[in-house]
Write an enzyme that holds these catalytic residues in place. Structure first.
Site, short mmCIF file in Angstrom:
data_model
loop_
_atom_site.label_atom_id
_atom_site.label_comp_id
_atom_site.label_asym_id
_atom_site.label_seq_id
_atom_site.Cartn_x
_atom_site.Cartn_y
_atom_site.Cartn_z
N GLU A 160 0.83 -1.21 0.00
CA GLU A 160 0.00 0.00 0.00
C GLU A 160 0.86 1.26 0.00
O GLU A 160 0.50 2.27 -0.62
CB GLU A 160 -0.95 -0.01 1.20
N TYR A 170 -2.09 -7.45 -11.09
CA TYR A 170 -1.02 -7.50 -10.10
C TYR A 170 0.18 -8.30 -10.63
O TYR A 170 1.31 -7.80 -10.63
CB TYR A 170 -1.52 -8.16 -8.81
#
Length: 614
Positions: A355, A439
């Site tokens: 993050e 991803y």
């Protein structure tokens, strides 16, 4: 047509074309006053909003996102989840059934616009699910600004995805995607993607936000707290100032970020520390037996930011907050909302590393992640893998940080459900396919580029990408332009194969012939994606010798790599299925020979890539 007139025409045409294609970005300034009713999980909002049109176009309408309108039965998000069943996002469903379908009426998300004005004039609006179309009273001309004012109230929804009340860890309010937010306008037009649960896009904006809330609450946010001495949690000597309703006003500011997010809870603990070279980090979490890993985080977070600053470009904002408040992890301006409970520090740091890296590959390098999620999630995953490899070096001495990602990719390919990475984020049919397209293939896009051009060139490409595009909105074309310039290679073929298709790489050793003074190897391309090949041998005295077989489509060959020196052989034409090379080693001198000793190549079948010489 005369030559002189033709020359003038071409000059004018080139000037007009340059103006049409010149880069620009919109900007905005928000000033908000928010009054929270913590008992009812509602709030009232007032907003003054200055919008600057830096585009060459005159705008007659603008669009706002009303994300919370998605959190109710029969919303588009609910319909999408129900339609995907068990193939969808597991966080949005229970036993294959949409969780949104059972949200009680009093916990449905809602952003109710009372009115909106432009320079004092009432405006007509049309709410289309999570998008609000606003018809302007006067056009916003190119290179001019206008001011909107509006009032609204909102119901904080049951937390289903990212935002909402009373998450599974007991956090009272996670306030993300919580205000009417202007949509981005760029060369592709308005970014008016419906909110189905995935990604975002927005103009860089300044925020001045005052939040009134019950005095017992502590707020964590992405921004600068302007009055820490007047609120709970940040200053031990604070003198809390309440109004007649026993509420406290929290004053937050932030400049040049994509959005403003905050979270509120009565049991938050605040821990802060400075990273040399920036930023000041805040850890905002509930201190209990399940969050012990947060107590160990400071040295790891410090080293993490130092690695990111050195390798990927300097974090430009003064602060960053890790806030316990999400349903997994989700990035916002100068902060992230993550789950707080973790079994160990490595697990917590894995979430923080991912993050946190979004501050580079979503915030500072703000690609349109609804259109190109692989640039956002994939580049972030690459940075996560790179930093975690250094923070927690593997005990088994894996030769590169991405070997486990490559193995996961190979296992997924066997399922036969892969979807192209080029698809829009919300339009993948299968949740796992979205994950691997965005991803994993986005991460391996960079890993494969490192293999093709050399790791030093990849590092320089990432550095120049940051230097040229931080605090802007780059696209994949911008990144590829830099990669080609740094490497001198043509790389368009690779991006087309890797991002636009689901074709795979599969090379193998077809035959080995041992001769009196040499060994001849026949390699075969059994896949659909052509690649250059690093072929290596290990001699019986443990010496590794590498031969680079260039791919003709790059036209310039790799000249260095951190994985060792190599000898460059004649190129392999992409139309040719087999390639023969002869090396000056006999069978008695060889221990192992194979394709890609560094284990970076995303070859889907490794069984025929190595030969043990016996």
């Amino acid at each position: 047509m005369s030559k002189g007139f033709l020359g003038l025409f071409l000059l004018l045409f080139s000037i007009v074309s340059a103006q049409q294609n010149a880069y620009y970005q919109q900007s905005a300034k928000y000033r908000m006053d928010i009054d929270v009713n913590a008992e009812k999980f509602t709030y009232e909002g007032k907003q003054t909003f200055e919008y600057t049109n830096n585009s060459p176009d005159e705008l007659n309408v603008v669009y706002f996102h009303l994300y919370w309108n998605a959190f109710k039965p029969n919303s588009m998000m609910d319909q999408r989840v129900a339609g995907q069943g068990k193939n969808g996002d597991s966080r949005l469903q229970k036993n294959g059934i949409s969780r949104l379908a059972s949200i009680p009426k009093d916990q449905e998300g809602a952003q109710n616009i009372h009115w909106i004005k432009q320079n004092g004039k009432d405006l007509k609006v049309e709410v289309q699910e999570t998008i609000m179309k606003v018809y302007l009273a006067e056009p916003i001309k190119s290179h001019s600004s206008t001011t909107f004012t509006m009032e609204w109230d909102a119901v904080i929804p049951q937390q289903i995805r990212r935002s909402g009340r009373n998450n599974n860890e007991g956090v009272d309010m996670t306030m993300t995607q919580w205000y009417p937010k202007i949509a981005e306008y760029d060369y592709d037009g308005w970014a008016t993607f419906d909110y189905i649960g995935r990604e975002f896009h927005a103009p860089f904006s300044d925020f001045d936000v005052t939040i009134k809330i019950n005095k017992e609450y502590v707020i964590g946010a992405g921004g600068i707290l302007e009055n820490p001495a007047e609120v709970k949690g940040y200053d031990p000597a604070a003198k809390i100032k309440t109004d007649k309703d026993k509420k406290v006003s929290w004053k937050w500011t932030a400049k040049n970020i994509l959005d403003f997010a905050w979270s509120a809870d009565r049991d938050y603990t605040i821990k802060s520390f400075d990273v040399q070279g920036g930023p000041k980090v805040y850890l905002v979490y509930q201190k209990n037996d399940k969050t012990k890993a947060w107590e160990e985080a400071q040295p790891y977070v410090t080293k993490y930011f130092q690695i990111m600053n050195a390798h990927f470009g300097k974090y430009v904002y003064p602060t960053y907050a890790f806030i316990q408040g999400g349903d997994g992890g989700m990035e916002y301006g100068m902060c992230t909302m993550i789950l707080g409970e973790a079994k160990n520090i490595e697990g917590l740091m894995g979430l923080m590393a991912h993050e946190g890296a979004h501050s580079w590959y979503q915030q500072m390098l703000a690609t349109n992640e609804s259109m190109r999620p692989w640039m956002d999630e994939g580049f972030t995953s690459y940075a996560e893998g790179y930093t975690m490899y250094q923070l927690f070096p593997p005990a088994d001495q894996i030769p590169n940080p991405f070997a486990k990602t490559l193995e996961a990719y190979r296992n997924f390919i066997k399922k036969g459900i892969e979807e192209p990475a080029v698809w829009l984020g919300d339009h993948h049919d299968n949740g796992s396919a979205y994950t691997y397209a965005s991803y994993v293939k986005g991460e391996l896009y960079l890993v494969q580029l490192g293999y093709i051009m050399g790791e030093q060139n990849l590092a320089e490409t990432l550095k120049q990408y940051y230097d040229q595009w931080n605090l802007k909105h780059p696209s994949d074309r911008d990144f590829l332009h830099i990669a080609q310039k740094v490497s001198g290679m043509d790389l368009k073929w690779f991006q087309n194969y890797w991002i636009n298709t689901t074709k795979t790489i599969d090379y193998g050793i077809k035959d080995v012939k041992y001769e009196a003074k040499s060994t001849t190897i026949i390699l075969v391309n059994k896949g659909q994606v052509p690649m250059p090949i690093d072929f290596s041998v290990m001699t019986t005295d443990k010496k590794v010798v590498t031969y680079q077989i260039p791919l003709n489509m790059t036209h310039t060959w790799k000249d260095k790599d951190i994985y060792g020196d190599f000898t460059t052989l004649k190129y392999w034409p992409w139309t040719q299925k087999e390639y023969t090379l002869t090396i000056p080693y006999t069978k008695s001198q060889l221990a192992v020979l194979g394709i890609d000793f560094s284990q970076r190549l995303a070859d889907v079948n490794m069984e025929d890539n190595f030969v043990d010489v016996k």
